[in-house]
Design a protein around this motif. Sequence first.
Motif, mmCIF file in Angstrom:
data_model
loop_
_atom_site.group_PDB
_atom_site.id
_atom_site.type_symbol
_atom_site.label_atom_id
_atom_site.label_comp_id
_atom_site.label_asym_id
_atom_site.label_seq_id
_atom_site.Cartn_x
_atom_site.Cartn_y
_atom_site.Cartn_z
ATOM 1 N N TYR A 54 5.360 -2.991 -11.196
ATOM 2 C CA TYR A 54 3.983 -2.675 -11.563
ATOM 3 C C TYR A 54 3.115 -3.851 -11.151
ATOM 4 C CZ TYR A 54 5.771 0.967 -14.703
ATOM 5 O OH TYR A 54 6.395 2.074 -15.225
ATOM 6 N N HIS A 112 4.938 1.186 -8.218
ATOM 7 C CA HIS A 112 3.610 1.774 -8.460
ATOM 8 C C HIS A 112 2.718 1.206 -7.371
ATOM 9 C CE1 HIS A 112 0.196 3.409 -10.904
ATOM 10 N NE2 HIS A 112 -0.421 2.578 -10.081
ATOM 11 N N LEU A 116 -3.026 7.821 -13.064
ATOM 12 C CA LEU A 116 -3.019 6.844 -11.977
ATOM 13 C C LEU A 116 -1.727 7.000 -11.181
ATOM 14 C CD1 LEU A 116 -4.521 3.785 -13.844
ATOM 15 C CD2 LEU A 116 -5.559 5.043 -11.943
ATOM 16 N N HIS A 137 5.117 8.434 -7.177
ATOM 17 C CA HIS A 137 3.931 9.291 -7.351
ATOM 18 C C HIS A 137 2.879 9.094 -6.255
ATOM 19 C CE1 HIS A 137 2.405 5.636 -9.189
ATOM 20 N NE2 HIS A 137 2.853 5.870 -10.405
ATOM 21 N N THR A 168 -1.825 -0.181 -14.192
ATOM 22 C CA THR A 168 -1.691 1.095 -14.907
ATOM 23 C C THR A 168 -1.301 0.829 -16.358
ATOM 24 O OG1 THR A 168 -0.688 3.318 -14.774
ATOM 25 C CG2 THR A 168 0.729 1.462 -14.167
ATOM 26 N N HIS A 220 11.157 10.313 -12.032
ATOM 27 C CA HIS A 220 10.100 9.401 -12.544
ATOM 28 C C HIS A 220 9.549 9.993 -13.831
ATOM 29 C CE1 HIS A 220 6.480 6.610 -11.804
ATOM 30 N NE2 HIS A 220 6.282 7.186 -12.980
ATOM 31 N N LYS A 251 11.417 -1.718 -11.625
ATOM 32 C CA LYS A 251 10.119 -1.102 -11.384
ATOM 33 C C LYS A 251 9.071 -2.173 -11.175
ATOM 34 C CE LYS A 251 6.960 1.998 -11.129
ATOM 35 N NZ LYS A 251 6.610 3.157 -11.934
HETATM 36 ZN ZN ZN Z 1 2.672 4.409 -11.887
#
Ligand code: ZN
Length: 346
Positions: free
Chosen positions: A103, A138, A221, A176, A108, A16, A101
């Motif tokens: 989001y 995320h 974040l 994360h 963020t 990442h 991905k």
């Molecule tokens: Zn993120």
Amino acid sequence: MNGPATLTLTRPDDWHLHLRDGAAMAAVAPHTAAQFGRAIVMPNLKLPVATTAQALSYKERIIKAVPAGMDFDPLMTLYLTDNTPPEEIARARDADIVALKLYPAGATTNSDAGVTDIRKTYRTLEAMQRAGLKLLVHGEVTDPAIDLFDREAVFIDRVMIPLRRDFPALKIVFEHITTQEAAQYVAEAGEHTAATITAHHLLYNRNAIFLGGIRPHYYCLPVLKRELHRQALVRAATSGGARFFLGTDSAPHPAHLKEHASGCAGCYTAHAALELYAVAFEAAGALDKLEGFASFHGPDFYGLPRNTGQVTLAREPWTPPESYPFGDGQLKPLAGGEPLAWRLRV
Ligand code: ZN
Ligand code: NCD
Ligand code: ZN
């Protein structure tokens, strides 16, 4: 401290990473290429990398930003939007794009084009499940009524659990992770769910943001959490569990935009990524678990070969600089100017 003087690992990968573009990318890409064989490059550029064609041209720019002679392979991702057509998935797979991905819109940095309602993406997720493309998440809700520190835990209930139920064969990486709830969820979620953990979430709790005054370089974040969460993340990372692996989330921003009335989220750690992880693993008495976390679990989950080369960390105290040149500005790395016990031999 008693402990090994050196530690040799199979060359690790960063699952990442934010490389940005242009002069900013030229400033940071050599740091990552010096440490890692591959990195999953996040698609949240100012103009999101939303199509296969955009990802392939970004990949070319990345390769040009890596100094000659460095052996580094960027793994590309697409930015999932409400309107990503299912037909894009076959094109992406044929171009060796590894993942999309998610989001949540507004969650963020550069997420305005993100997903407003996960159900809008279901036909595309079905295509991904069939094609074997991973979904990287995320994992925070954006509901302003939810306390900022609770947004990851609430995301599990509102989004992850239904998503997992509706797409049982889709490989999902909870990126994360920052909480005990997320660590536990992933540990129990079965073979198709994994998580990346950053070095900064292993090393710091939320006090770091406020120590002696507000410290914007510790703001990212999902935001750093309480000590009990940090300890849960350390346990997960050092557990030997194959579905926890290294993802720095190194996220460079110019210093003047972090030291700002509404400072940007993101910590820069690529300058000393493996060293920072080594400090965290050694503090937990688990240096022997670093290689699995950094070099094996990621490729195994992604279905890619493990790297063949090696890197060596030496117990050789040094002090990373307080700042690096970064395009027209400066980049202040996490814990710059503070002594670090380990150093990667290059
Ligand atoms: Zn993120
Ligand atoms: C990342 C960035 O700056 O692109 N920031 C961060 O705080 N982690 C975005 C992200 O990974 O959420
Ligand atoms: Zn990130």
